[in-house]
Design an enzyme around this catalytic site. Structure first.
Site, PDB file in Angstrom:
ATOM      1  N   GLU A  31       3.417  -8.007   7.554  1.00 57.71           N
ATOM      2  CA  GLU A  31       2.163  -8.641   7.170  1.00 57.71           C
ATOM      3  C   GLU A  31       2.340  -9.750   6.136  1.00 57.71           C
ATOM      4  OE1 GLU A  31      -0.863  -5.725   6.292  1.00 57.71           O
ATOM      5  OE2 GLU A  31      -1.052  -5.256   8.432  1.00 57.71           O
ATOM      6  N   TYR A  34      -6.660  -3.176  13.036  1.00 55.87           N
ATOM      7  CA  TYR A  34      -7.552  -2.088  12.589  1.00 55.87           C
ATOM      8  C   TYR A  34      -8.979  -2.292  13.067  1.00 55.87           C
ATOM      9  CZ  TYR A  34      -3.653  -0.374   9.840  1.00 55.87           C
ATOM     10  OH  TYR A  34      -2.438   0.145   9.466  1.00 55.87           O
ATOM     11  N   ASP A  56       0.814  -1.211   0.000  1.00 57.13           N
ATOM     12  CA  ASP A  56       0.000   0.000   0.000  1.00 57.13           C
ATOM     13  C   ASP A  56       0.854   1.271   0.000  1.00 57.13           C
ATOM     14  OD1 ASP A  56      -2.384   1.484   0.264  1.00 57.13           O
ATOM     15  OD2 ASP A  56      -2.180   1.540   2.442  1.00 57.13           O
ATOM     16  N   GLU A 116       0.970  -1.086  14.056  1.00 53.65           N
ATOM     17  CA  GLU A 116       0.011  -0.317  13.244  1.00 53.65           C
ATOM     18  C   GLU A 116      -1.343  -0.331  13.920  1.00 53.65           C
ATOM     19  OE1 GLU A 116      -0.357  -1.208   9.039  1.00 53.65           O
ATOM     20  OE2 GLU A 116       1.813  -1.470   8.826  1.00 53.65           O
TER      21      GLU A 116
HETATM   22  C1  BDP Z   1      -1.407  -2.511   6.605  1.00 57.27           C
HETATM   23  C2  BDP Z   1      -0.090  -2.309   5.890  1.00 57.27           C
HETATM   24  C3  BDP Z   1       0.187  -0.856   5.543  1.00 57.27           C
HETATM   25  C4  BDP Z   1      -1.066  -0.189   5.028  1.00 57.27           C
HETATM   26  C5  BDP Z   1      -2.093  -0.211   6.141  1.00 57.27           C
HETATM   27  C6  BDP Z   1      -3.408   0.482   5.753  1.00 57.27           C
HETATM   28  O1  BDP Z   1       0.976  -2.842   6.634  1.00 57.27           O
HETATM   29  O2  BDP Z   1       1.222  -0.794   4.601  1.00 57.27           O
HETATM   30  O3  BDP Z   1      -0.838   1.104   4.566  1.00 57.27           O
HETATM   31  O4  BDP Z   1      -2.388  -1.531   6.486  1.00 57.27           O
HETATM   32  O5  BDP Z   1      -4.305  -0.199   5.283  1.00 57.27           O
HETATM   33  O6  BDP Z   1      -2.030  -3.587   6.007  1.00 57.27           O
HETATM   34  O7  BDP Z   1      -3.513   1.677   5.905  1.00 57.27           O
END
Ligand code: BDP
Length: 603
Positions: A418, A474, A166, A510
């Site tokens: 990931e 997330y 991404d 993240e």
């Molecule tokens: C994760 C990835 C990252 C993406 C992020 C996203 O590690 O590179 O930018 O999610 O979705 O899957 O913002």
């Protein structure tokens, strides 16, 4: 003999000449560069700056999206005073494949876009004359490149890259290029390892040289006063009353390495070094025997116009913002960054999680977004991945550790981001990486990889290899966003209850929510600045209920460029800062929280 990756520095015996500036440049649309001998020089070139990604200068889409070979050319004047020296052109990076020609002769090939390499020109150089330097660079992606992706051909015959990741596939000579002259007998590499002994520190060192003359090491404090010295290629230096490198309270000694024959100085190399230890015990991470809690970001090297090109002004601004907001760490997601950034982190006392470019190790015929839906999860079942991709991955780890091992800021290695860690076939691949990192790093820094949401406890087959478990999660964004946030929180807590059983430190590498700067709504809706604040509040209340969660790095420090698509509005908008480095609402909230959390939080 180690790869010559020492950062290029002038000294009493070494000469470094910058080759940055305007280079000649050509796209190889018709793939004719080889046949037409562009290696001897480019006809009708355009001008392009180095360092920079080539993509964002142009106003047409074909140039920005170009996939294939591009050619760079410049001239290099070499004075005959340096004829008895070893002469190299040092590329801090060339993304992703490079072939270097000097005066028409191939002098180097390099695979991998984020680590340095040298092209030795001893055999081809013309002294007291201009030498033609040509670099052919290819930016195509495949299952054997890191990062991973695909290159397709459109019906109109043009090639296009499909990243399994991404971020925009920026390419070119994105970091500095330098001409380096070193003595024939020279210091090739050195390694330090620190031990604390009451008020003192013992620094084990190993120096690699190309000859047998005597090696001397002298250590100076920040006032330039000599505090310790030693003789020989290997040994231990005792630094009395050592002032340690601490988080946000850095102290750097200068280590001077010399090769001498009697009184004659043969080679000299100096580097600033912070003395500190890193260790994992139970569910905590310790620096200098004190527990630390990581606050900070996953970042990108990404800015307007120059793309992934190293931008010294952006670097400065980023550190100022990170200090302002109360951060103490960042991850070099998703590739090794420019060396100047590590040097700055050493100086400012930031903790770095140093990541390889291994991102996109997920089988998908589409792109990053499909991969993240988990539609196909068999990346490591593919036998060729265990040969060419693994070989390259191991080489990247070797070069990464060689390049970055002496930075005090580097406190952890992230070996992948990931990956599909859910199949039996992933285990041997991961073991090879984890074993190599352990073997090469004399400091035995903790190893980790950033675990994806579809690989929770019980499903992930590789988490046991990690010294620290890093989670990219997330809840409240990709799953159960908006008014479903309370269910997201319940799911999040259930997952963490399972990670508790691992009895290891867990950090979040993240967590984040896309936020369109300037979009306001009360009560919040997804994409508004208010929602980013609500989302972070929920995450933090979860983190704070688990003692083994010892770090939080928000995704992302700033908005950044990605491939275009239905999920991205001219890039990923999860930044706490905009792409031009101004705060969104959440920045003030994070500042409040991070300034109130002590460094030893939960220690
Ligand atoms: C994760 C990835 C990252 C993406 C992020 C996203 O590690 O590179 O930018 O999610 O979705 O899957 O913002």
């Amino acid at each position: 003999m180690a790869n010559k990756l020492l950062y290029p520095r002038n000294s009493a015996t070494r000469r470094v000449v910058s080759m940055d500036g305007m280079w000649n440049f050509k796209f190889d649309y018709k793939q004719e560069g080889e046949a037409k001998d562009w290696k001897n020089g480019l006809k009708d070139p355009i001008k392009i700056p180095v360092p920079a990604s080539f993509n964002d200068f142009f106003v047409d889409k074909d140039s920005r999206e170009y996939a294939g070979d591009v050619w760079y050319e410049t001239k290099l004047y070499v004075p005959s005073e340096w004829k008895d020296m070893d002469l190299d052109i040092r590329f801090d990076a060339a993304t992703h494949f490079a072939t270097v020609y000097v005066n028409g002769v191939e002098v180097a090939q390099h695979k991998g876009g984020f680590l340095p390499f040298n092209a030795n020109i001893n055999e081809v150089v013309k002294f007291d004359a201009e030498n033609t330097v040509v670099v052919k660079i290819n930016n195509e992606l495949s299952r054997q490149t890191l990062p991973i992706g695909q290159t397709i051909t459109l019906e109109n015959g043009k090639k296009m890259v499909k990243p399994y990741f991404d971020f925009f596939n920026y390419a070119g000579l994105q970091r500095s290029v330098r001409f380096v002259a070193t003595p024939k007998e020279s210091i090739v590499d050195f390694t330090v390892n620190h031990h604390l002994d009451g008020e003192d520190a013992r620094v084990d060192y190993l120096v690699e040289t190309t000859g047998e003359s005597q090696v001397y090491v002298t250590v100076y404090d920040e006032d330039g006063i000599e505090v310790a010295s030693a003789k020989g290629k290997e040994g231990t230096i005792l630094v009395k009353n050592a002032r340690l490198w601490n988080v946000l309270d850095a102290y750097l000694y200068t280590f001077k390495f010399e090769i001498k024959d009697g009184d004659r100085l043969i080679d000299e190399y100096k580097q600033e070094i912070g003395i500190r230890t890193v260790e994992v015990k139970g569910t905590k991470i310790y620096i200098n025997n004190k527990p630390v809690y990581l606050k900070g970001f996953g970042k990108h090297e990404d800015s307007d116009v120059v793309g992934r090109g190293f931008n010294i002004g952006i670097m400065k601004r980023d550190f100022e913002l990170m200090k302002w907001i109360g951060a103490n760490s960042f991850r070099t997601s998703h590739y090794p960054y420019s060396e100047e950034i590590y040097q700055m982190a050493d100086r400012e006392g930031f903790i770095i999680i140093d990541e390889t470019p291994a991102v996109g190790l997920f089988e998908s015929l589409m792109n990053f977004l499909d991969a993240s839906k988990g539609s196909e999860v068999k990346f490591f079942d593919n036998p060729e991945v265990h040969k060419e991709t693994l070989d390259h991955h191991l080489q990247v780890i070797r070069d990464l550790i060689t390049r970055d091992k002496n930075y005090a800021s580097v406190c952890m290695w992230s070996l992948l981001n990931e990956p599909d860690s859910t199949t039996d076939s992933s285990v041997s691949y991961f073991e090879a990486l984890f074993d190599l990192a352990h073997e090469l790093d004399v400091q035995k820094r903790p190893r980790t990889f950033a675990n994806i949401m579809m690989a929770p406890p019980g499903v992930c087959k590789c988490s046991h290899l990690c010294d620290v478990i890093s989670l990219n999660r997330y809840y409240g964004w990709y799953t159960k966003g908006g008014y479903e946030m309370s269910d997201a929180e319940n799911g999040f807590r259930k997952e963490l209850d399972e990670w508790a059983k691992y009895d290891k430190p867990v950090i979040f590498t993240e967590y984040g929510a896309d936020t369109y700067s300037g979009e306001h709504k009360l009560p919040s809706v997804m994409w508004s600045e208010e929602y980013q604040v609500d989302y972070l509040d929920m995450q933090h209340s979860v983190f704070d209920s688990y003692d083994f969660v010892v770090g939080e790095q928000v995704w992302n420090f700033a908005d950044f460029q990605t491939t275009e698509g239905i999920m991205r509005v001219n890039g990923n908008k999860k930044g706490i800062f905009t792409r031009n480095r101004q705060p969104k609402l959440a920045a003030y909230k994070l500042k409040q929280r991070w300034e109130s959390l002590p460094i030893g939080f939960k220690g």
